[in-house]
Enzyme design. Sequence first.
Site, PDB file in Angstrom:
ATOM      1  N   GLY A 256     114.658  68.160  58.815  1.00 14.06           N
ATOM      2  CA  GLY A 256     115.968  68.663  58.494  1.00 14.06           C
ATOM      3  C   GLY A 256     116.128  69.012  56.833  1.00 14.06           C
ATOM      4  N   PRO A 299     109.660  66.154  59.130  1.00  9.68           N
ATOM      5  CA  PRO A 299     109.942  66.917  58.013  1.00  9.68           C
ATOM      6  C   PRO A 299     108.788  68.311  58.445  1.00  9.68           C
ATOM      7  CG  PRO A 299     108.727  65.468  56.896  1.00  9.68           C
ATOM      8  CD  PRO A 299     109.085  64.622  58.284  1.00  9.68           C
ATOM      9  N   GLY A 300     109.495  69.290  58.455  1.00 12.44           N
ATOM     10  CA  GLY A 300     108.610  70.528  58.614  1.00 12.44           C
ATOM     11  C   GLY A 300     108.716  71.346  57.373  1.00 12.44           C
ATOM     12  N   ARG A 301     109.801  72.049  57.176  1.00  8.30           N
ATOM     13  CA  ARG A 301     110.099  72.935  55.990  1.00  8.30           C
ATOM     14  C   ARG A 301     109.803  72.377  54.472  1.00  8.30           C
ATOM     15  NH1 ARG A 301     114.280  76.806  56.729  1.00  8.30           N
ATOM     16  NH2 ARG A 301     115.091  75.526  58.352  1.00  8.30           N
ATOM     17  N   ARG A 338     113.447  85.629  58.857  1.00  5.27           N
ATOM     18  CA  ARG A 338     114.438  84.884  58.628  1.00  5.27           C
ATOM     19  C   ARG A 338     115.573  85.535  57.943  1.00  5.27           C
ATOM     20  NH1 ARG A 338     114.502  81.001  55.506  1.00  5.27           N
ATOM     21  NH2 ARG A 338     115.733  79.623  56.858  1.00  5.27           N
ATOM     22  N   TYR A 342     118.926  84.264  60.330  1.00  3.32           N
ATOM     23  CA  TYR A 342     119.783  83.561  59.668  1.00  3.32           C
ATOM     24  C   TYR A 342     120.739  84.095  58.453  1.00  3.32           C
ATOM     25  CZ  TYR A 342     116.232  81.169  62.142  1.00  3.32           C
ATOM     26  OH  TYR A 342     115.032  80.638  63.014  1.00  3.32           O
ATOM     27  N   CYS A 369     111.058  99.916  61.878  1.00  2.45           N
ATOM     28  CA  CYS A 369     111.932 100.958  62.412  1.00  2.45           C
ATOM     29  C   CYS A 369     113.301 100.340  62.844  1.00  2.45           C
ATOM     30  CB  CYS A 369     111.470 101.669  63.624  1.00  2.45           C
ATOM     31  SG  CYS A 369     109.764 102.263  63.395  1.00  2.45           S
ATOM     32  N   TYR A 398     108.094  78.561  58.683  1.00  6.96           N
ATOM     33  CA  TYR A 398     108.847  79.576  59.599  1.00  6.96           C
ATOM     34  C   TYR A 398     109.062  80.863  59.066  1.00  6.96           C
ATOM     35  CZ  TYR A 398     110.847  74.869  60.728  1.00  6.96           C
ATOM     36  OH  TYR A 398     111.076  73.775  61.241  1.00  6.96           O
TER      37      TYR A 398
HETATM   38  N1  LLP Z   1     111.946  67.755  64.501  1.00  3.98           N
HETATM   39  C1  LLP Z   1     112.611  68.596  65.570  1.00  3.98           C
HETATM   40  C2  LLP Z   1     112.997  68.012  66.751  1.00  3.98           C
HETATM   41  C3  LLP Z   1     112.948  70.162  65.215  1.00  3.98           C
HETATM   42  O1  LLP Z   1     113.677  70.478  66.046  1.00  3.98           O
HETATM   43  C4  LLP Z   1     112.675  70.436  63.935  1.00  3.98           C
HETATM   44  C5  LLP Z   1     113.023  71.793  63.708  1.00  3.98           C
HETATM   45  C6  LLP Z   1     112.064  69.655  62.997  1.00  3.98           C
HETATM   46  C7  LLP Z   1     111.988  68.212  63.501  1.00  3.98           C
HETATM   47  C8  LLP Z   1     111.889  70.166  61.743  1.00  3.98           C
HETATM   48  O2  LLP Z   1     112.930  70.444  60.913  1.00  3.98           O
HETATM   49  P1  LLP Z   1     112.571  70.845  59.266  1.00  3.98           P
HETATM   50  O3  LLP Z   1     112.229  69.638  58.566  1.00  3.98           O
HETATM   51  O4  LLP Z   1     111.730  71.793  59.314  1.00  3.98           O
HETATM   52  O5  LLP Z   1     114.252  71.499  59.123  1.00  3.98           O
HETATM   53  N2  LLP Z   1     113.292  78.764  62.282  1.00  3.98           N
HETATM   54  C9  LLP Z   1     114.363  78.035  61.702  1.00  3.98           C
HETATM   55  C10 LLP Z   1     114.275  76.586  61.696  1.00  3.98           C
HETATM   56  C11 LLP Z   1     114.137  75.922  63.264  1.00  3.98           C
HETATM   57  C12 LLP Z   1     114.111  74.461  62.951  1.00  3.98           C
HETATM   58  C13 LLP Z   1     113.733  73.946  64.470  1.00  3.98           C
HETATM   59  N3  LLP Z   1     113.498  72.574  64.473  1.00  3.98           N
HETATM   60  C14 LLP Z   1     114.610  78.537  60.238  1.00  3.98           C
HETATM   61  O6  LLP Z   1     113.460  79.409  59.781  1.00  3.98           O
HETATM   62  O7  LLP Z   1     115.272  78.194  59.185  1.00  3.98           O
END
Ligand code: LLP
Length: 452
Positions: A256, A299-301, A338, A342, A369, A398
């Site tokens: 997150g 962490p992902g993003r 995105r 969002y 389109c 994402y």
């Molecule tokens: N863990 C779980 C269980 C999750 O559902 C997520 C993201 C993460 C970790 C990773 O979160 P991050 O560190 O990336 O914030 N498509 C959206 C974001 C959706 C996130 C879904 N879950 C966007 O483009 O903002």
Amino acid sequence: MTHTLVYPITARHNASGHLEIAGCDVVELVAAFGTPLLIYDEESIRDQCTRYREAFAQHTDDFEIIYASKAFPALAVEQLVLEEGLSVDVSSGGEYHIARAAGFPPEKIFFHGNNKTREELEYALAGGVGFVIVDSFQELKLLEELVEARGRDSGSRQKILLRITPGIEAHTHSYIQTGQLDSKFGFGLAEGIALEAIRQALASPSLELIGLHAHIGSQIFQLEAYRKAIEILVGLIAEARERLGFDCRYLNVGGGLGIRYTREDAPSSIGEYAAVKVEGVREEMSALGLPMPRVLIEPGRSIVGKAGVTAYTVGTIKAIPGVRTYVSVDGGMSDNIRPMLYGAEYEAMLANKAEWPADTVVTVAGKHCESGDILLREAVIARPEPGDTLVMPATGAYCYAMASNYNGSLRPAVVMVREGRARVIIERETYGDLIAKHRPLRPDLSPPDGGE
Ligand code: LLP
């Protein structure tokens, strides 16, 4: 230059007055690989992994950093984060497959999802998946049944965590809030639901409940929400220990951490994030006399977001006097949904005019389109002309992951750059790919080469 704020850490302007990333001239990359092109800086990804590792190591020696692969589930990137010592979070059979193909050992894989199918679970169990994060009573039963069916030959218990919804509303877009009571994810605390889930999991002969998980949302700037979530989780842990003898050895506090998309954004640092997560857990646990668990984060993003930029070619430029100027590029909502989904905001620059004054306000539109196919409402860039290379930074997370073939678009090529070298890590799709899975009603009328 101001680029370091939202661009990869190796970004700079070179002697030709072009944007350069990891020693690669973006204009040359575009000439070699075409557009839209996603460019990932290897060093930026490694640097984030290192920052996470070092920040957490300052607070505890029992932690695990888990890459949330949904942000960008690419083989090459997963191999890189594996090399950096991270584990991986997958949220479907498909992501599990990619993680395995990237070489992740099953014990480093955490399997999430609010509606994992029987087939997906069977696939992951057959591969020996390390951890399943159970999301519902139904899944608890299904998993138990599947493990028991397999257990006749293997005999070991499946490690699980339970996903808890702590009832927190994080400050972020409602589509990416996940910790609130009204959520499709996890077990809520109301009516003793989470406690009952813990009871059932502990009673299972085939499952081993090792801990709890909570993920309250994504693109979070204010860390207090985490502190609150931890307090609530630990309260539950204490209650479950007292009533059910639950020993919480793993506490997964989700991902997150927000990143900077525009220079106005002010996200917290990884250091601050680590402090809140680990010290938060420590303070809450010790206040209730509980032992410190292993702290897990996902962490992902923040691992891949800033490492990636998208390069487009400027096509049609349309000035509507007194209204605005539309600059259309050769991608759009099919490679970055995105802004439409969002209201996400980005910046842009012209890579071939990196040293020109950014003095022109335009609206950057995609080629789809839909009137809503707007990537940037108010971009301030150098004076654009057809053929310019427009770069949007911070598109590493994402974007490709959510890409589509809308309007017959081809998913872009993706290159990874490092020390002046670029390697294709995902090939651009071809027209043939668009119909590769189609089965025509009248094969005799279809071109034999599939139209490539
Ligand atoms: N863990 C779980 C269980 C999750 O559902 C997520 C993201 C993460 C970790 C990773 O979160 P991050 O560190 O990336 O914030 N498509 C959206 C974001 C959706 C996130 C879904 N879950 C966007 O483009 O903002």
